[in-house]
Design a protein around this motif. Structure first.
Motif: not given
Length: 204
Positions: A51-54, A67-72, A84-94, A140-142
């Protein structure tokens, strides 16, 4: 120079079976007014998700690490960080990973080169090993990230990105506490460069 960058990378994996691994990073390109971030993650040697954000860097500037749902989060410099990468229905990882350093950072020698009289590369980089905690989630698997192995890479300067066609990296910690790091770089001119280090906790 429009190529000037400042990049923070963090990676980690489950120690026992390497069932899950991730790599995350945030990069600022000050002279192009760009802040970008990414997360790569896979579990049980199945599909890898990227997943990529800008976004525009300014007006917040170089202190911006979100940047978006990703932060340091820099909790304590060189010692304690959090990705932290916040959960989203647009991608299956967090993920929500806390990084605690086990060794001081190791600064490489300066990287400098010229091509046809022009500065081609001029950058610095340090590496650091750590223990991780928190969690990552894939499809969905933690996975509980308690006592995971981790590392980070912080580099900044000017770099000719087109000179490398391959970059293989391996890090680890042995049962006796000895840590190691090795890398092999392949250039588009057929050249190859290898580097590495071993850190003995008992003698360091």
């Amino acid at each position: 120079d429009h190529r000037f960058y400042d990049r923070q990378l963090m990676g980690g994996f489950e120690r026992k079976n390497a069932d899950c691994a991730f790599l995350a990073g945030i990069t600022a390109f000050a002279n192009m007014n760009v802040l970008e971030g990414f997360v790569m993650m896979q579990a049980r040697s199945k599909r890898q998700y990227n997943v990529r954000f800008t976004k525009a860097l300014r007006p917040r500037g170089l202190r911006d690490t979100e940047v978006g749902p990703l932060r340091l989060e820099i909790i304590e410099p060189f010692k304690h960080l959090r990705y932290v990468l916040e959960k989203s229905d647009q991608y299956p990882v967090a993920l929500d990973i806390t990084y605690k350093a086990v060794l001081p950072p190791h600064l490489e020698k300066p990287h400098f080169s010229r091509l046809d009289g022009r500065v081609d590369s001029d950058y610095l980089r340090y590496h650091q090993l750590a223990e991780l905690s928190g969690w990552v989630e894939v499809e969905g698997e933690r996975f509980d990230a308690a006592d995971w192995y981790g590392w980070r890479d912080h580099s900044w300067g000017v770099r000719h990105w087109n000179t490398l066609i391959a970059h293989r990296w391996m890090t680890g910690t042995l049962d006796n506490g000895t840590s190691f790091c090795m890398a092999v770089f392949s250039g588009n001119d057929g050249s190859r460069f290898a580097a590495g280090m071993i850190i003995d906790h008992a003698t360091d």
